[in-house]
Design a protein around this motif. Sequence first.
Motif, mmCIF file in Angstrom:
data_model
loop_
_atom_site.group_PDB
_atom_site.id
_atom_site.type_symbol
_atom_site.label_atom_id
_atom_site.label_comp_id
_atom_site.label_asym_id
_atom_site.label_seq_id
_atom_site.Cartn_x
_atom_site.Cartn_y
_atom_site.Cartn_z
ATOM 1 N N LEU A 194 0.624 -0.469 -0.115
ATOM 2 C CA LEU A 194 0.287 -0.088 -0.059
ATOM 3 C C LEU A 194 1.233 1.124 0.184
ATOM 4 N N LEU A 195 1.903 1.163 0.945
ATOM 5 C CA LEU A 195 2.858 1.963 0.698
ATOM 6 C C LEU A 195 3.503 2.326 -0.115
ATOM 7 N N ALA A 196 4.137 1.552 -1.445
ATOM 8 C CA ALA A 196 5.042 1.898 -1.916
ATOM 9 C C ALA A 196 5.035 2.924 -2.918
ATOM 10 N N PRO A 197 5.779 3.629 -3.327
ATOM 11 C CA PRO A 197 5.263 4.795 -4.641
ATOM 12 C C PRO A 197 4.765 3.976 -5.653
ATOM 13 N N GLY A 198 3.836 4.900 -6.099
ATOM 14 C CA GLY A 198 2.732 5.192 -7.092
ATOM 15 C C GLY A 198 1.827 4.311 -6.967
ATOM 16 N N TRP A 199 0.921 4.284 -8.523
ATOM 17 C CA TRP A 199 -0.488 4.543 -8.424
ATOM 18 C C TRP A 199 -1.502 3.812 -6.735
ATOM 19 N N VAL A 200 -0.564 2.803 -7.190
ATOM 20 C CA VAL A 200 -1.463 2.021 -5.572
ATOM 21 C C VAL A 200 -1.385 3.209 -4.417
ATOM 22 N N ALA A 201 -0.301 3.645 -4.266
ATOM 23 C CA ALA A 201 -0.042 4.453 -3.334
ATOM 24 C C ALA A 201 -0.614 6.278 -3.190
ATOM 25 N N GLU A 202 -1.439 5.962 -4.167
ATOM 26 C CA GLU A 202 -2.383 7.957 -5.279
ATOM 27 C C GLU A 202 -3.502 7.222 -4.897
ATOM 28 N N ILE A 203 -3.350 6.498 -4.562
ATOM 29 C CA ILE A 203 -4.820 5.918 -4.586
ATOM 30 C C ILE A 203 -5.747 6.037 -3.062
ATOM 31 N N LEU A 204 -5.070 5.290 -2.380
ATOM 32 C CA LEU A 204 -4.964 5.679 -1.289
ATOM 33 C C LEU A 204 -4.332 6.919 -0.228
ATOM 34 N N ALA A 205 -3.817 7.947 -0.952
ATOM 35 C CA ALA A 205 -3.636 8.718 -0.533
ATOM 36 C C ALA A 205 -5.326 9.631 -0.277
ATOM 37 N N GLN A 206 -6.638 9.079 -1.710
ATOM 38 C CA GLN A 206 -7.595 9.772 -1.500
ATOM 39 C C GLN A 206 -8.036 9.038 -0.909
ATOM 40 N N ASP A 207 -7.998 8.537 0.539
ATOM 41 C CA ASP A 207 -8.969 7.844 1.275
ATOM 42 C C ASP A 207 -8.085 8.603 2.897
ATOM 43 N N PRO A 208 -8.527 9.700 3.078
ATOM 44 C CA PRO A 208 -7.908 9.670 3.859
ATOM 45 C C PRO A 208 -8.382 9.078 5.358
ATOM 46 N N GLU A 209 -9.181 8.495 5.290
ATOM 47 C CA GLU A 209 -9.239 7.504 6.313
ATOM 48 C C GLU A 209 -8.823 6.276 6.463
ATOM 49 N N GLY A 210 -8.269 6.047 5.055
ATOM 50 C CA GLY A 210 -7.624 4.774 4.765
ATOM 51 C C GLY A 210 -5.922 4.817 5.169
ATOM 52 N N VAL A 211 -5.216 6.626 5.038
ATOM 53 C CA VAL A 211 -4.312 7.143 5.068
ATOM 54 C C VAL A 211 -4.233 6.846 6.879
ATOM 55 N N HIS A 212 -5.086 7.292 7.667
ATOM 56 C CA HIS A 212 -5.385 7.997 9.172
ATOM 57 C C HIS A 212 -4.831 5.177 9.330
ATOM 58 N N GLN A 213 -6.263 4.332 9.054
ATOM 59 C CA GLN A 213 -5.526 3.885 9.471
ATOM 60 C C GLN A 213 -4.598 2.728 9.250
ATOM 61 N N VAL A 214 -3.241 3.597 8.172
ATOM 62 C CA VAL A 214 -2.466 2.725 7.642
ATOM 63 C C VAL A 214 -1.141 3.083 8.785
ATOM 64 N N SER A 215 -1.365 4.852 8.608
ATOM 65 C CA SER A 215 -0.674 5.230 10.100
ATOM 66 C C SER A 215 -0.869 5.196 11.018
ATOM 67 N N ARG A 216 -1.937 4.169 12.052
ATOM 68 C CA ARG A 216 -2.011 3.616 13.326
ATOM 69 C C ARG A 216 -1.910 2.855 13.026
ATOM 70 N N ALA A 217 -1.746 2.379 12.257
ATOM 71 C CA ALA A 217 -1.453 0.575 12.056
ATOM 72 C C ALA A 217 0.648 0.772 12.405
ATOM 73 N N VAL A 218 1.150 1.091 11.423
ATOM 74 C CA VAL A 218 2.919 1.447 11.321
ATOM 75 C C VAL A 218 2.734 1.882 12.957
#
Length: 200
Positions: free
Chosen positions: A107-131
Amino acid sequence: MATNRFVGYLESRKNITGSACGLLGLALTFTGVAGPYWPVVVLGLYGAGALIAPPERPTLPDFPDPSAQLDEIRADFTILQDYLSGVDLPPGTATRLRALTDVLDALLAPGWVAEILAQDPEGVHQVSRAVRQDIPEAVDAFVRTRWWHRMTPGQDPPEHHLERQLTLLNEEAHHLTTTLRETESSRQESHTRYLEDRQQ
């Protein structure tokens, strides 16, 4: 401080609009319309211009954009991986943890997947919280509890709790990937409908 306020007022919309109206008053003076009361006319027009000018808009806070947030999470994920590489875990637990970190890495690897994740604030928060919270806290609690378990055997093994925690975190991560996939599928379907509507 007072100088800054004065300079700020000189550059303000109120002063600029008031000055433009004041210049109009001077023009009326030179054409003879204002007569002997020209100072009152000029000041009145300046004041009216300052009153009707739109208010100053405060500068928006300069928050980091989602891509910058992902860069910070990516750096913290690297630190987390270094930490995890020094922790001795049972094979089954290590497998669950590796599965979780593989998903986060993808999910965090630079590229189009991360770009999609960046458009989902809740998803970014979830990944941040996990890490930054969930994984390090779960592993650290296991390490500390394991020491106590060795001193007082016979209780519920700490790896059972860690395995359960990692299972739940894996489920959350897979739910996030499903949500992101569905977002992309919906976007694709919307584009199909748009192209179909153009043919009608």
